[in-house]
Enzyme design. Structure first.
Site, PDB file in Angstrom:
ATOM      1  CG  ASP A   1     -22.840  35.487 -25.677  1.00 21.46           C
ATOM      2  OD1 ASP A   1     -22.699  36.573 -26.279  1.00 21.46           O
ATOM      3  OD2 ASP A   1     -23.199  35.396 -24.496  1.00 21.46           O
TER       4      ASP A   1
ATOM      5  CE1 TYR B   1     -16.070  38.487 -29.167  1.00 20.78           C
ATOM      6  CE2 TYR B   1     -15.995  36.802 -27.452  1.00 20.78           C
ATOM      7  CZ  TYR B   1     -15.507  37.971 -28.017  1.00 20.78           C
ATOM      8  OH  TYR B   1     -14.449  38.620 -27.427  1.00 20.78           O
TER       9      TYR B   1
ATOM     10  CB  SER C   1     -18.066  37.356 -10.239  1.00 26.17           C
ATOM     11  OG  SER C   1     -17.118  36.329 -10.296  1.00 26.17           O
ATOM     12  CG  LEU C   2     -21.684  37.399  -5.823  1.00 24.40           C
ATOM     13  CD1 LEU C   2     -23.111  37.920  -5.700  1.00 24.40           C
ATOM     14  CD2 LEU C   2     -21.068  37.213  -4.449  1.00 24.40           C
TER      15      LEU C   2
ATOM     16  CE  LYS D   1     -26.052  37.827  -8.989  1.00 26.60           C
ATOM     17  NZ  LYS D   1     -25.982  38.664 -10.161  1.00 26.60           N
TER      18      LYS D   1
ATOM     19  NE  ARG E   1     -17.171  42.019 -11.550  1.00 24.04           N
ATOM     20  CZ  ARG E   1     -16.800  41.040 -12.363  1.00 24.04           C
ATOM     21  NH1 ARG E   1     -16.945  41.195 -13.660  1.00 24.04           N
ATOM     22  NH2 ARG E   1     -16.280  39.933 -11.906  1.00 24.04           N
TER      23      ARG E   1
ATOM     24  CE  LYS F   1     -23.421  40.700  -0.549  1.00 24.88           C
ATOM     25  NZ  LYS F   1     -23.682  42.138  -0.735  1.00 24.88           N
TER      26      LYS F   1
ATOM     27  CB  CYS G   1     -37.160  47.597 -50.630  1.00 20.96           C
ATOM     28  SG  CYS G   1     -36.107  46.160 -50.818  1.00 20.96           S
TER      29      CYS G   1
ATOM     30  CB  CYS H   1     -33.283  42.807 -48.036  1.00 22.87           C
ATOM     31  SG  CYS H   1     -33.618  44.016 -49.310  1.00 22.87           S
TER      32      CYS H   1
HETATM   33  S1  IVH Z   1     -22.067  41.381  -3.666  1.00 21.47           S
HETATM   34  C1  IVH Z   1     -17.573  40.075  -3.730  1.00 21.47           C
HETATM   35  N1  IVH Z   1     -24.612  42.023  -3.669  1.00 21.47           N
HETATM   36  O1  IVH Z   1     -23.860  40.478  -8.945  1.00 21.47           O
HETATM   37  C2  IVH Z   1     -18.995  40.030  -4.164  1.00 21.47           C
HETATM   38  N2  IVH Z   1     -23.543  41.712  -5.747  1.00 21.47           N
HETATM   39  O2  IVH Z   1     -22.778  37.973  -9.893  1.00 21.47           O
HETATM   40  C3  IVH Z   1     -19.539  41.348  -4.496  1.00 21.47           C
HETATM   41  N3  IVH Z   1     -24.965  42.139  -7.678  1.00 21.47           N
HETATM   42  O3  IVH Z   1     -20.747  41.746  -9.858  1.00 21.47           O
HETATM   43  C4  IVH Z   1     -20.909  41.288  -4.989  1.00 21.47           C
HETATM   44  N4  IVH Z   1     -26.767  42.657  -6.563  1.00 21.47           N
HETATM   45  O4  IVH Z   1     -22.722  43.341  -9.948  1.00 21.47           O
HETATM   46  C5  IVH Z   1     -23.543  41.731  -4.429  1.00 21.47           C
HETATM   47  N5  IVH Z   1     -26.841  42.652  -3.545  1.00 21.47           N
HETATM   48  C6  IVH Z   1     -25.775  42.359  -4.265  1.00 21.47           C
HETATM   49  C7  IVH Z   1     -25.814  42.379  -5.659  1.00 21.47           C
HETATM   50  C8  IVH Z   1     -24.673  42.036  -6.370  1.00 21.47           C
HETATM   51  C9  IVH Z   1     -26.246  42.523  -7.756  1.00 21.47           C
HETATM   52  C10 IVH Z   1     -24.115  41.840  -8.831  1.00 21.47           C
HETATM   53  C11 IVH Z   1     -22.773  42.507  -8.805  1.00 21.47           C
HETATM   54  C12 IVH Z   1     -21.781  41.393  -8.974  1.00 21.47           C
HETATM   55  C13 IVH Z   1     -22.613  40.318  -9.551  1.00 21.47           C
HETATM   56  C14 IVH Z   1     -22.053  38.948  -9.257  1.00 21.47           C
END
Ligand code: IVH
Length: 714
Positions: free
Chosen positions: A56, A59, A105-106, A141, A162, A315, A436, A457
């Site tokens: 990364d 990149y 994302s979170l 997660k 996504r 959540k 080689c 090499c």
């Molecule tokens: S909720 C609006 N729940 O984590 C938020 N995400 O870092 C929607 N992920 O893109 C995400 N397990 O791909 C949620 N139990 C879970 C999850 C989860 C994995 C992933 C998901 C998200 C990413 C965010």
């Protein structure tokens, strides 16, 4: 270096190391073009093939440089500089899908305090009093890839990855093959339109079985279950996806014409009734302490789950409160990801092995006493390169800490020095290729003089680890371009043991009757196509010298450089003799090479290095027994500058530097980059500097641009 495509990327190696402030407009244009191409290529490797070639950080350097050039040369067309890598941009090969409700994302949290803050922040935002209850769901997660499944009237109609959150890839055909995902939702309370969101992942057992099968078939080995899941889903051929065991958990939603409940846990319970897999470990918690307790308990169970998780997601349970809380930038205010620390374990390093990649890079791999890290047995770990071994002072016999961090191959974190046995041996990195036996070198960066981290090499043509790639390059369009012998047939013939090195191509027809079966009896071949193939090979026994040189796949020698070499040396034999002589860096041959305009230090060294490897020279000799490279199309010999050596310096007004050069070469002149006794003319434009001075010192004729044009009669 392998194919033409990547060769092109290195053609402008000299520019690639030049400071942005020193680039001319034209150079900036070329360099930006190169960068955009490289970025796009690495994006493809990363997104479409799930197989990145560079780190990364490397990149980011490419991106940074392209930004710098754009800033310094705002007049340049922007080209298609792809968006920054956020999530994953759509891969080539899949149609795009715009998410009607973005896939967010979170926010991440790493310690207890982040969690108490999260809860306090929400309570404050909602103006809750101490006595008001506030419930959260807590769930694993999942370390997979998120997917959006659109159901209309209960039927699965579209599945999208996504992507960058706003736009993903249409992977419907592939998702249809995943048994865990129902094509039709059960029950009578399913809304007309409902987008289920969740995670596609691969269980440890299925991951291990897949890699074992891949290894047997000589296929790609996946670094971890997440990559395997992504690689399996983003297959252009859904039959491949179908053959991989992918799993799924539903945990959220996008567009919905109606909701089956007014809490997070209620909607997830409805998912389960509709026939969607949901995570059985989800719990309701009220308050930070309960969340932290859940986090600890799940952490203890993590290794035994049978799939990778990288944290816990919290959540707010009530949907009306979620609505009030809303979003900050790209993440909901009502949810949080509490990450687990990278998993570590201690084990013994038994040995270090060198793997040779398809481009000749030597990578050290630590062979470990097998140890379980986060439920996965680890017996190999990457050591990246030679410097890394020194930096970490890793010795054979050492006790080491290994780590699996999210989506990377296990790493050696550090050595436990107290446990170093007396017999622990420092590792001596080989300077010959273990595959080689050719010598392996580290190039020096032209600008910084620093040695490249990677040792490579130099026996590309004969090294078994690189041979197929080299053969493919050899027959590619701008090299030998043999009709009927594309990448696929090369691979087929190589796998069948019919060809191993380029000269074998020219003995194929003669050896064919002895093959069992002969080529015309192989699947997909017939008498006609074989006859054609042999005729095409025959036709290439005579080939332009520059194509011949390009075909050798010498590192940093793209088509342009190959042409320069062809022009400068005239024949393969002369090139070979000069390069062998040039191994002595004090020799005239070495200086002459560096004097060719457009050939910098890095390129010159790469060419000399290539010819320093006896294996390569052997293959060239074998080739020359079958092939006669033809000097470049005869250039004028009657022009007033034929055979003369010319150096252009300063700013030309009537011609660009490259036009002037091409024109001079057409007229039979040799264009050099620096002034020497051998120089016949120095053509000096405005602000000519040291070269002009040198010319007068050596008594070389100096011409103005106009005088030059008059001389050549243009
Ligand atoms: S909720 C609006 N729940 O984590 C938020 N995400 O870092 C929607 N992920 O893109 C995400 N397990 O791909 C949620 N139990 C879970 C999850 C989860 C994995 C992933 C998901 C998200 C990413 C965010």
């Amino acid at each position: 270096m392998g194919k033409g495509r990547s060769e092109k990327g290195t053609q402008h190696k000299d520019l690639a190391t030049k400071a942005v402030t020193e680039l001319t407009d034209t150079e900036a244009d070329i360099e930006l073009g190169r960068l955009i191409g490289e970025i796009a290529r690495h994006d493809r490797l990363y997104y479409a093939h799930d197989n990145p070639e560079i780190s990364d950080a490397e990149y980011d350097k490419l991106r940074h440089r392209s930004k710098e050039i754009q800033r310094a040369f705002p007049q340049l067309p922007l080209g298609d500089l792809p968006e920054l890598r956020v999530g994953a941009a759509p891969a080539v090969g899949f149609a795009k899908v715009r998410h009607r409700v973005p896939m967010l994302s979170l926010d991440n949290a790493f310690d207890d305090e982040d969690i108490t803050d999260f809860v306090a922040r929400i309570r404050r935002f909602l103006k809750l009093s101490d006595s008001d209850a506030l419930a959260f769901t807590a769930e694993p997660k999942i370390d997979g890839l998120s997917i959006s499944l659109r159901y209309e009237q209960g039927e699965l109609v579209e599945a999208a990855t996504r992507g960058d959150g706003a736009e993903g890839e249409n992977v419907t055909a592939n998702v249809m093959t995943i048994k865990a995902i129902p094509h039709r939702l059960k029950g009578r309370d399913v809304p007309d339109v409902f987008e289920v969101r969740g995670e596609i992942y691969m269980r440890h057992a299925d991951f291990a079985a897949l890699n074992a099968a891949q290894e047997k078939a000589g296929g790609k080995i996946f670094a971890n279950p997440r990559n395997a899941a992504a690689g399996s889903l983003r297959q252009l051929d859904s039959k491949v996806t179908a053959s991989r065991r992918l799993a799924f958990f539903a945990y959220g939603w996008g567009e919905a014409s109606d909701l089956p409940a007014d809490t997070q846990s209620g909607v997830v319970a409805a998912f389960s009734n509709w026939g969607l897999p949901t995570n059985p470990k989800m719990e309701l918690c009220d308050g930070a302490d309960a969340l932290l307790d859940y986090y600890r308990r799940l952490g203890e169970k993590r290794a035994g789950l049978g799939y990778d998780i990288d944290g816990v997601v919290y959540k707010v349970n009530r949907l009306d409160l979620q609505e009030r809380l809303g979003f900050v930038s790209r993440a909901p205010r009502w949810a949080l990801a509490h990450k687990f620390p990278a998993e570590q374990a201690t084990t013994i390093l038994r040995d270090i092995e060198i793997q040779v990649g398809r481009t000749g890079a030597l990578t050290p791999v630590a062979k470990l006493e097998p140890v379980t890290v986060g439920g996965v047995v680890v017996s190999n770990a990457t050591l990246h390169n030679e410097d890394e071994i020194v930096r970490k002072d890793v010795r054979i016999g050492d006790t080491v800490v290994v780590q699996r961090a999210g989506d990377v191959i296990p790493q050696i974190v550090r050595v436990v020095e107290e446990k170093r046995p007396a017999h622990a041996k420092a590792y001596v990195f080989p300077d010959v290729c273990p595959v080689c036996g050719s010598h392996a070198v580290r190039e020096a960066d032209e600008k910084t003089g620093e040695r490249d981290a990677v040792r490579r090499c130099t026996g590309g043509l004969i090294c078994a680890a690189q041979r197929v790639e080299r053969l493919k390059h050899f027959v590619s369009r701008n090299a030998f371009d043999i009709e009927g012998l594309g990448e696929k047939s090369v691979q087929e013939f190589y796998d069948a043991g019919l060809i191993a090195v380029p000269p074998d191509i020219f003995t194929l027809a003669g050896r064919n009757p002895g093959f069992d079966p002969p080529i015309e009896k192989r699947e997909g071949w017939g008498a006609q196509s074989v006859k054609k193939l042999f005729a095409a090979i025959e036709a290439r026994r005579s080939i332009a010298l520059d194509r011949f040189i390009f075909a050798l796949g010498i590192r940093h020698v793209g088509e342009t450089t190959a042409r320069m070499l062809a022009r400068a040396y005239g024949s393969a034999e002369a090139l070979k003799a000069a390069m062998v002589a040039a191994q002595d860096h004090e020799s005239e041959a070495y200086q002459d090479l560096g004097n060719i305009d457009g050939i910098g230090q890095v390129v010159a060294d790469a060419v000399v290095e290539f010819f320093a490897e006896p294996h390569n020279v052997e293959v060239i000799d074998q080739l020359l027994a079958h092939v006669s490279p033809q000097p470049l199309a005869a250039v004028a010999t009657s022009s007033p500058v034929a055979g003369k050596t010319v150096v252009f310096t300063g700013t030309l007004v009537r011609l660009t530097r490259s036009e002037a050069k091409a024109q001079a070469e057409r007229l039979g002149a040799k264009v050099a980059g620096s002034v020497s006794k051998k120089t016949d003319y120095v053509v000096a434009g405005a602000e000519a500097g040291s070269k002009l001075k040198k010319a007068s010192e050596l008594g070389v004729a100096v011409l103005s641009e106009d005088e030059w044009i008059a001389l050549i009669g243009a």
